[in-house]
Design an enzyme around this catalytic site. Structure first.
Site, PDB file in Angstrom:
ATOM      1  N   PRO A 295       0.784  -1.244   0.000  1.00 39.48           N
ATOM      2  CA  PRO A 295       0.000   0.000   0.000  1.00 39.48           C
ATOM      3  C   PRO A 295       0.815   1.293   0.000  1.00 39.48           C
ATOM      4  CG  PRO A 295      -0.044  -1.037   2.174  1.00 39.48           C
ATOM      5  CD  PRO A 295       0.655  -1.989   1.266  1.00 39.48           C
ATOM      6  N   LYS A 299      -1.625   2.580  -4.701  1.00 41.34           N
ATOM      7  CA  LYS A 299      -1.959   2.294  -6.102  1.00 41.34           C
ATOM      8  C   LYS A 299      -3.042   1.226  -6.314  1.00 41.34           C
ATOM      9  CE  LYS A 299       0.584   5.131  -8.276  1.00 41.34           C
ATOM     10  NZ  LYS A 299      -0.216   6.261  -7.862  1.00 41.34           N
TER      11      LYS A 299
END
Ligand code: APR
Ligand code: PHB
Length: 393
Positions: A295, A299
């Protein structure tokens, strides 16, 4: 047993499946969405919250962005913290005015579910025993149980939007897919707290005790993370320990992190994963079903929506004209962006986290890299254009 027909059978009502259903509905294409969890469960899952400009534009332009436009918080920069100092990356200045919007994935999902229900098209929650069949024929089939009945759904094509642990990818025969992956020796412990964010912009902090992130959901809700073990036991993290660790890692002279009641908490493992190709016969994979990113680059959701935008365009071309050019190019086109995001997410992750197997040399490299991206306009621009989402990749 009852048998029905649709044009595209969609497995999974996460952001990928719901957005695909929405984009195809707008074009008059018939879909059925099947989700194995309850609506309450899907709407309560707390996930990431950074939307790229392209993601926002897609939702707004197709009529799914009304609340997003009202409540989303536009951010023009992020901050990187290391060696006791914060440095701003002016995203918009470095990318010709592009920006990101803070709006929880959970909220995107709620908005899409509402739109779907209003459209009158089928979205079934709590289906069981979903399986996909005859993928290499012109009439692929989905079998499932719903409200105690066995159902068969005959489709022109199936979209596998059922996330990393779904059944679509494993239904592809052995030997067809190439898989690429990387596990990281850490995870994130995330909290949602009823407290006004202590900083206007996101802070990504490198610290010798491990990474921390200050994020937010709204002017009243903070979202914070600390690096932890991938299998961390939440029972070992009473509230005081979480706040203490956040204070240590995010702390700066003259700045205090405000605390508030913790409303939600969870541990996420970190993994990079891609399967190629994202298609088998008439089964098309999209989103987490085909790829996962850690994370740190924010994206995951953005990639999922990029996939389904391309897939929807390809389906429209196919149903309108019979041409398969878009569907044939789908996997290769998606994978170009997927791999860019894989690299960026891996790079951000490596730059910001401390790993047990790393030594003093690794630490020096991280600090040098952080200094470089916060002092060289060229290096900062590279981070910024990846973070806001590259065009034409
Ligand atoms: N049958 C039906 N639905 C299923 C099945 C199954 N066998 N297995 C999983 N699902 C559902 C899950 O319950 C979930 O609602 O599929 C959905 C998949 O959604 P996500 O996991 O959210 O994946 P996706 O839609 O690709 O969204 C992109 O990227 O970084 C992440 O957090 C981000 O979740 C987001 C994801
Ligand atoms: C979040 O707000 O949940 C968030 C923000 C940035 C990230 C990851 C998660 O990189």
């Amino acid at each position: 047993m009852s048998r029905t027909r649709t044009q595209v059978g969609i497995v999974g009502a996460g952001p990928a499946g719901l957005t695909l259903g929405h984009l195809l509905h707008v074009e008059g294409i018939d879909t059925v969405i099947l989700e194995d969890r309850s609506r309450e469960h899907v709407e309560a899952r707390v996930r990431a919250g950074v939307l790229e400009q392209g993601t926002v534009d897609l939702l707004v332009e197709t009529g799914a962005g009304e609340r997003l436009r009202r409540e989303g918080l536009v951010h023009h920069g992020i901050e990187l913290q290391f060696a006791g100092e914060r440095h701003r990356i002016p995203l918009s200045d470095l990318t010709g005015g592009r920006s990101i919007v803070i709006y929880g994935q959970t909220e995107v999902v709620k908005d899409l579910i509402r739109l779907r229900l209003d459209s009158g098209r089928p979205l079934h929650f709590e289906v069981a025993d979903v399986s996909v069949h005859d993928l290499e024929t012109q009439a692929p089939l989905i079998r499932y149980r719903h409200e105690g009945r066995d159902e068969e759904l005959e489709c022109d094509a199936i979209a596998g939007c059922d996330g990393f642990h779904g059944i679509c990818r494993p239904s592809i025969p052995a030997g067809v897919l190439s898989e690429f992956s990387r596990e990281y020796p850490f995870g994130w412990l995330g909290i949602l707290a009823a407290v006004a964010p202590s900083n206007e912009e996101l802070v990504y902090a490198h610290h010798e005790r491990g990474f921390a992130l200050l994020s937010l959901r709204s002017p009243e809700l903070g979202r914070l993370y600390v690096q932890c073990r991938p299998d961390e036991d939440l029972a070992e993290w009473p509230d005081e320990r979480i706040w203490e660790e956040l204070h240590t890692r995010l702390g700066l002279e003259g700045w205090t992190l405000a605390e508030g009641p913790i409303l939600e908490r969870g541990v996420t493992g970190m993994r990079s994963y891609v399967c190629e190709p994202m298609r088998y016969g008439r089964l098309f994979l999209a989103g987490d079903a085909a790829h996962i990113v850690p994370p740190t680059g924010a994206k995951g959701l953005n990639l999922a929506l990029h996939d389904v935008r391309l897939l929807a365009e390809a389906f429209v071309e196919w149903f309108r004209t019979g041409r398969t050019a878009g569907l044939d190019a789908y996997s290769d086109t998606c994978l170009r962006r997927v791999w860019r995001a894989e690299h960026f997410s891996w790079w951000m992750t490596r730059m910001l986290h401390r790993a047990e197997d790393e030594d003093a040399f690794d630490l020096k490299l991280q600090l040098s890299q952080l200094r470089y991206v916060t002092t060289s306009p060229a290096a900062a621009a590279s981070l910024a254009e990846n973070y806001v989402g590259l065009e034409n990749v």
